[in-house]
Write a protein that holds these residues in place. Structure first.
Motif, PDB file in Angstrom:
ATOM      1  N   SER A  94      -3.269   2.951  -5.633  1.00 22.42           N
ATOM      2  CA  SER A  94      -2.675   4.271  -5.836  1.00 22.42           C
ATOM      3  C   SER A  94      -1.233   4.159  -6.324  1.00 22.42           C
ATOM      4  O   SER A  94      -0.800   4.871  -7.238  1.00 22.42           O
ATOM      5  N   TYR A  95      -0.513   3.241  -5.710  1.00 19.02           N
ATOM      6  CA  TYR A  95       0.889   3.043  -6.072  1.00 19.02           C
ATOM      7  C   TYR A  95       1.012   2.613  -7.533  1.00 19.02           C
ATOM      8  O   TYR A  95       1.820   3.156  -8.305  1.00 19.02           O
ATOM      9  N   ARG A 112      -5.399  -0.805   0.719  1.00 21.42           N
ATOM     10  CA  ARG A 112      -4.115  -0.638   1.419  1.00 21.42           C
ATOM     11  C   ARG A 112      -3.167   0.306   0.675  1.00 21.42           C
ATOM     12  O   ARG A 112      -1.980   0.379   1.023  1.00 21.42           O
ATOM     13  N   GLY A 113      -3.658   0.990  -0.335  1.00 22.71           N
ATOM     14  CA  GLY A 113      -2.832   1.943  -1.070  1.00 22.71           C
ATOM     15  C   GLY A 113      -2.110   1.382  -2.268  1.00 22.71           C
ATOM     16  O   GLY A 113      -1.413   2.128  -2.974  1.00 22.71           O
ATOM     17  N   LYS A 163      -8.676  10.808  -6.714  1.00 26.85           N
ATOM     18  CA  LYS A 163      -7.360  11.171  -6.189  1.00 26.85           C
ATOM     19  C   LYS A 163      -6.406  11.562  -7.313  1.00 26.85           C
ATOM     20  O   LYS A 163      -5.549  12.435  -7.146  1.00 26.85           O
TER      21      LYS A 163
END
Length: 282
Positions: A44-45, A40-41, A81
């Motif tokens: 990355s956060y 859900r990201g 990423k």
């Protein structure tokens, strides 16, 4: 959603419930998200905040982070990423500072000057170039810095004192157009100019064509044979391009029998990009 940081451990909370952590241990990054909250990201956060908090997103900083090899596709995608790449049995993320006009000047001078010299920073600003020259000169060298603005002189001397370099260099308030009055002819190994305005100050106060060309002429007289003049020229909406064009015209007029002149253009940057220039006195 909130991130709490304790040292190098970053914990992500959602509605007061911890759902993931990222930590940095001796340069190695670990990220773990609660299974129910994966894809859900949030990873990355978390990773972005950890890198930001430890200099990993600073374009002027050289950094190196490692991470364990990912166990699944999602973890591999997260690592890729943020520019982590396989290197043997682990992932490695290496960043070197982006090249700038000032950085190029520093690299050139470091490659061509020896410790123990007499260096002049003719536009000291906040003291970054002066500190660089002091470290280059070393304990046996000497650095003179000047600026027309008292704020710049104070900032430079404070920077040198904080770095323990006040015994190598000091700054005084003076117009660089009067540079020839501040040192003996043929005494300097290097004179450095970083034209434009004082960072963080009024952009309406900046160097001008007439004063700068006078200063450049004086600087050449101060140089020893084999000495180097380095200058970063600027142009743009605020200062126009008269100073830059006047300096370039002066550089191009210098006799080849006495000087070698280099003008280094960043060919794929904007036309208003800073322009590093070097003059080598024969």
């Amino acid at each position: 959603m909130q991130i709490r940081c304790e040292g190098t451990v970053y914990t992500l909370y959602k509605e007061k419930t911890p759902i993931g952590t990222a930590r940095l241990e001796e340069g190695t990054v670990w990220v773990e998200i609660t299974p129910a909250w994966r894809r859900r990201g949030y990873g990355s956060y978390l990773l972005k905040e950890l890198l930001r908090g430890n200099g990993g997103l600073d374009p002027k900083a050289e950094t190196r982070f490692t991470a364990p090899l990912p166990a699944d596709d999602a973890a591999r995608a997260l690592a890729a990423k943020f520019d982590f790449r396989p290197d043997g049995t682990r992932l490695v993320r290496r960043r070197v500072p982006d090249l700038s006009a000032v950085g190029l000047c520093h690299e050139f001078l470091a490659a061509h000057l020896a410790p123990g010299g007499f260096y002049i920073d003719a536009t000291c600003g906040n003291g970054h170039d002066t500190e660089f020259l002091c470290r280059l000169a070393g304990p046996s060298g000497r650095v003179l810095a000047l600026d027309i603005q008292p704020r710049a002189v104070a900032a430079t001397n404070e920077r040198l004192a904080a770095a323990g370099l006040e015994g190598v260099g000091h700054a005084i308030q003076a117009d660089h157009a009067r540079l020839g009055e501040l040192a003996e002819a043929g005494s300097a190994d290097c004179v450095l100019f970083n034209f434009g305005w004082l960072p963080g100050a009024d952009h309406g106060v900046h160097s001008t064509a007439a004063g700068s060309v006078t200063a450049l002429k004086a600087a050449l007289a101060l140089l020893k044979p084999r000495g180097i003049l380095a200058a970063v020229l600027y142009s743009g909406q605020v200062i126009g391009d008269s100073e830059r064009q006047a300096a370039l015209a002066f550089f191009r007029s210098l006799p080849l029998t006495e000087y070698t002149v280099l003008v280094c253009e960043f060919a794929n940057w904007a036309d208003t990009a800073p322009l590093p220039c070097f003059i080598l006195k024969r």
